[in-house]
Motif scaffolding. Structure first.
Motif, PDB file in Angstrom:
ATOM      1  N   ALA A 257       0.865  -1.189   0.000  1.00  0.00           N
ATOM      2  CA  ALA A 257       0.000   0.000   0.000  1.00  0.00           C
ATOM      3  C   ALA A 257       0.897   1.233   0.000  1.00  0.00           C
ATOM      4  N   GLU A 258       1.157   1.763  -1.178  1.00  0.00           N
ATOM      5  CA  GLU A 258       2.065   2.898  -1.338  1.00  0.00           C
ATOM      6  C   GLU A 258       1.398   3.975  -2.183  1.00  0.00           C
ATOM      7  N   LEU A 259       1.980   5.175  -2.166  1.00  0.00           N
ATOM      8  CA  LEU A 259       1.494   6.244  -3.034  1.00  0.00           C
ATOM      9  C   LEU A 259       1.717   5.859  -4.486  1.00  0.00           C
ATOM     10  N   THR A 260       0.737   6.162  -5.320  1.00  0.00           N
ATOM     11  CA  THR A 260       0.883   5.901  -6.744  1.00  0.00           C
ATOM     12  C   THR A 260       1.734   6.996  -7.386  1.00  0.00           C
ATOM     13  N   SER A 261       2.008   6.879  -8.667  1.00  0.00           N
ATOM     14  CA  SER A 261       2.881   7.823  -9.360  1.00  0.00           C
ATOM     15  C   SER A 261       2.149   9.120  -9.712  1.00  0.00           C
ATOM     16  N   PRO A 262       2.897  10.213  -9.903  1.00  0.00           N
ATOM     17  CA  PRO A 262       2.275  11.469 -10.341  1.00  0.00           C
ATOM     18  C   PRO A 262       1.442  11.301 -11.616  1.00  0.00           C
ATOM     19  N   ILE A 263       1.884  10.454 -12.525  1.00  0.00           N
ATOM     20  CA  ILE A 263       1.149  10.241 -13.776  1.00  0.00           C
ATOM     21  C   ILE A 263      -0.263   9.741 -13.488  1.00  0.00           C
ATOM     22  N   ILE A 264      -0.379   8.778 -12.590  1.00  0.00           N
ATOM     23  CA  ILE A 264      -1.693   8.224 -12.271  1.00  0.00           C
ATOM     24  C   ILE A 264      -2.507   9.199 -11.431  1.00  0.00           C
ATOM     25  N   MET A 265      -1.834   9.960 -10.566  1.00  0.00           N
ATOM     26  CA  MET A 265      -2.544  10.959  -9.755  1.00  0.00           C
ATOM     27  C   MET A 265      -3.264  11.987 -10.618  1.00  0.00           C
ATOM     28  N   THR A 266      -2.703  12.288 -11.790  1.00  0.00           N
ATOM     29  CA  THR A 266      -3.340  13.281 -12.660  1.00  0.00           C
ATOM     30  C   THR A 266      -4.715  12.808 -13.129  1.00  0.00           C
ATOM     31  N   HIS A 267      -4.903  11.503 -13.183  1.00  0.00           N
ATOM     32  CA  HIS A 267      -6.184  10.948 -13.631  1.00  0.00           C
ATOM     33  C   HIS A 267      -7.169  10.782 -12.477  1.00  0.00           C
ATOM     34  N   THR A 268      -6.667  10.478 -11.277  1.00  0.00           N
ATOM     35  CA  THR A 268      -7.544   9.990 -10.218  1.00  0.00           C
ATOM     36  C   THR A 268      -7.895  10.992  -9.144  1.00  0.00           C
ATOM     37  N   GLY A 269      -6.982  11.906  -8.784  1.00  0.00           N
ATOM     38  CA  GLY A 269      -7.261  12.887  -7.744  1.00  0.00           C
ATOM     39  C   GLY A 269      -7.055  12.355  -6.339  1.00  0.00           C
ATOM     40  N   LEU A 270      -7.216  13.258  -5.369  1.00  0.00           N
ATOM     41  CA  LEU A 270      -6.974  12.935  -3.964  1.00  0.00           C
ATOM     42  C   LEU A 270      -7.853  11.804  -3.458  1.00  0.00           C
ATOM     43  N   ASN A 271      -7.267  10.999  -2.575  1.00  0.00           N
ATOM     44  CA  ASN A 271      -7.951   9.923  -1.846  1.00  0.00           C
ATOM     45  C   ASN A 271      -8.383   8.751  -2.720  1.00  0.00           C
ATOM     46  N   ALA A 272      -7.947   8.730  -3.963  1.00  0.00           N
ATOM     47  CA  ALA A 272      -8.247   7.580  -4.814  1.00  0.00           C
ATOM     48  C   ALA A 272      -7.459   6.363  -4.328  1.00  0.00           C
ATOM     49  N   VAL A 273      -8.019   5.188  -4.598  1.00  0.00           N
ATOM     50  CA  VAL A 273      -7.345   3.938  -4.250  1.00  0.00           C
ATOM     51  C   VAL A 273      -7.386   3.005  -5.454  1.00  0.00           C
ATOM     52  N   GLY A 274      -6.214   2.583  -5.889  1.00  0.00           N
ATOM     53  CA  GLY A 274      -6.141   1.570  -6.931  1.00  0.00           C
ATOM     54  C   GLY A 274      -6.135   0.201  -6.292  1.00  0.00           C
ATOM     55  N   VAL A 275      -7.158  -0.583  -6.564  1.00  0.00           N
ATOM     56  CA  VAL A 275      -7.241  -1.951  -6.040  1.00  0.00           C
ATOM     57  C   VAL A 275      -6.736  -2.876  -7.149  1.00  0.00           C
ATOM     58  N   ILE A 276      -5.531  -3.379  -6.958  1.00  0.00           N
ATOM     59  CA  ILE A 276      -4.844  -4.118  -8.018  1.00  0.00           C
ATOM     60  C   ILE A 276      -4.557  -5.525  -7.516  1.00  0.00           C
ATOM     61  N   THR A 277      -5.065  -6.516  -8.226  1.00  0.00           N
ATOM     62  CA  THR A 277      -4.913  -7.901  -7.791  1.00  0.00           C
ATOM     63  C   THR A 277      -4.236  -8.758  -8.854  1.00  0.00           C
ATOM     64  N   LEU A 278      -3.457  -9.704  -8.384  1.00  0.00           N
ATOM     65  CA  LEU A 278      -2.917 -10.765  -9.224  1.00  0.00           C
ATOM     66  C   LEU A 278      -3.452 -12.064  -8.672  1.00  0.00           C
ATOM     67  N   SER A 279      -4.269 -12.750  -9.446  1.00  0.00           N
ATOM     68  CA  SER A 279      -4.907 -13.970  -8.962  1.00  0.00           C
ATOM     69  C   SER A 279      -4.204 -15.215  -9.495  1.00  0.00           C
ATOM     70  N   GLU A 280      -4.563 -16.339  -8.914  1.00  0.00           N
ATOM     71  CA  GLU A 280      -3.920 -17.612  -9.236  1.00  0.00           C
ATOM     72  C   GLU A 280      -4.189 -18.022 -10.674  1.00  0.00           C
ATOM     73  N   LYS A 281      -5.422 -17.790 -11.123  1.00  0.00           N
ATOM     74  CA  LYS A 281      -5.849 -18.159 -12.465  1.00  0.00           C
ATOM     75  C   LYS A 281      -6.307 -16.907 -13.215  1.00  0.00           C
ATOM     76  N   PRO A 282      -6.503 -16.986 -14.533  1.00  0.00           N
ATOM     77  CA  PRO A 282      -7.006 -15.821 -15.269  1.00  0.00           C
ATOM     78  C   PRO A 282      -8.263 -15.246 -14.629  1.00  0.00           C
ATOM     79  N   ASP A 283      -8.331 -13.921 -14.535  1.00  0.00           N
ATOM     80  CA  ASP A 283      -9.440 -13.219 -13.917  1.00  0.00           C
ATOM     81  C   ASP A 283     -10.348 -12.702 -15.025  1.00  0.00           C
ATOM     82  N   VAL A 284     -11.382 -13.447 -15.323  1.00  0.00           N
ATOM     83  CA  VAL A 284     -12.270 -13.081 -16.442  1.00  0.00           C
ATOM     84  C   VAL A 284     -13.694 -12.898 -15.942  1.00  0.00           C
ATOM     85  N   ASP A 285     -14.423 -12.009 -16.621  1.00  0.00           N
ATOM     86  CA  ASP A 285     -15.824 -11.767 -16.243  1.00  0.00           C
ATOM     87  C   ASP A 285     -16.719 -12.843 -16.845  1.00  0.00           C
TER      88      ASP A 285
END
Length: 285
Positions: A257-285
């Protein structure tokens, strides 16, 4: 003797200092613009300083990716005969992929550019896999295939707490922005193969909590191996709450849980949270 392969990425990536050092990963810094002045990520602006600007009402814009930086890095890395694999952020978010490709045609080094279709820690999953493969003597083709497999197991959702940056960046009209402020609208976006799409809308942070509860249910039969809550100055207590909702208490998942990059901050704004997961198998809808 087979030429060695070196790994390069851009500064939108979320890597720890230990990971960068261990795998000798080259990072090309990207730029943002604030009040007409260009700032280079990690050189004359840090992640905490970008947040200070946001809190002061100074909204950044993305800047043209640095072509010369890529050419210089390719040439330097390939000076000993090595090949380079450049893994860069999604073309949905930036022109960096095109810049990295153009730079490759201008370098004497043999360069393969991979569009990660990702960013932040999702991009890091591919970079780390590629670096490990390179050290193990895998071929460029094998590394490309592995990155694609990692991508299929990765999901990136961003919990956007306020829409100021979307309005300032022209991605949402000011009229719509004014209305959404009145109703305290929260949105969750998902980075897909060819688009950034709103997948959930709500009127309070309960929207984020409910989403994370659903994410935990989604992964009951496809365990999460890595979780990142990259953020824009979000309070630690809320991040811990989201983590506990997503991950079972007995789960030994890697977590960051770290601060994201300035590049991504330009898109998301204050207090945004990127929920990023790597799962065991392909993650498909």
């Amino acid at each position: 003797m087979t030429a060695s392969i070196k790994i390069l990425t851009d500064s939108s990536v979320q890597l720890t200092a230990a990971e960068i050092k261990k795998y000798q990963i080259e990072i090309v810094p990207l730029s943002v613009e604030i009040d007409g002045q260009s700032f280079v990520d990690g050189e004359n602006i840090s992640r905490p300083e970008l947040i200070d600007n946001l809190r002061a009402g100074k909204y950044p814009k993305t800047s043209q990716p640095p072509l010369g930086r890529f050419v210089e890095a390719y040439d330097r890395l390939g000076a000993d005969g090595s090949e380079v694999i450049a893994i860069v952020l999604s073309d949905v978010l930036s022109g960096t992929f095109t810049t990295a490709q153009t730079a490759a045609t201008m370098s004497n080094t043999k360069v393969t550019v991979i569009n990660s279709k990702s960013t932040d820690r999702g991009q890091a999953f591919q970079v780390l896999a590629a670096a490990q493969d390179a050290q193990a003597g895998k071929t460029v083709a094998e590394i490309q295939q592995h990155c694609q497999e990692i991508h299929q197991r990765t999901r990136i959702n961003v919990l956007i707490d306020n829409l100021d940056c979307l309005v300032k960046g022209g991605r949402l009209s000011r009229f719509a922005g004014a209305i959404t402020k009145l109703i305290n609208l929260k949105v969750i976006v998902q980075l897909n193969e060819n688009s950034l799409d709103v997948v959930v809308k709500g009127r309070s942070r309960k929207t984020f909590v409910k989403f994370c509860e659903g994410l935990a249910e989604r992964h009951q039969n496809n365990p999460i191996q890595d979780l990142s809550l990259s953020n824009v100055g979000t309070d630690p207590e809320f991040l811990e709450r989201l983590k506990n909702l997503i991950l079972p208490t007995a789960n030994q998942t890697n977590y960051l849980a770290e601060l994201t990059s300035p590049i991504i901050m330009t898109h998301t704004g204050l207090n945004a949270v990127g929920v990023i997961t790597l799962s065991e198998k392909p993650d498909v809808d």
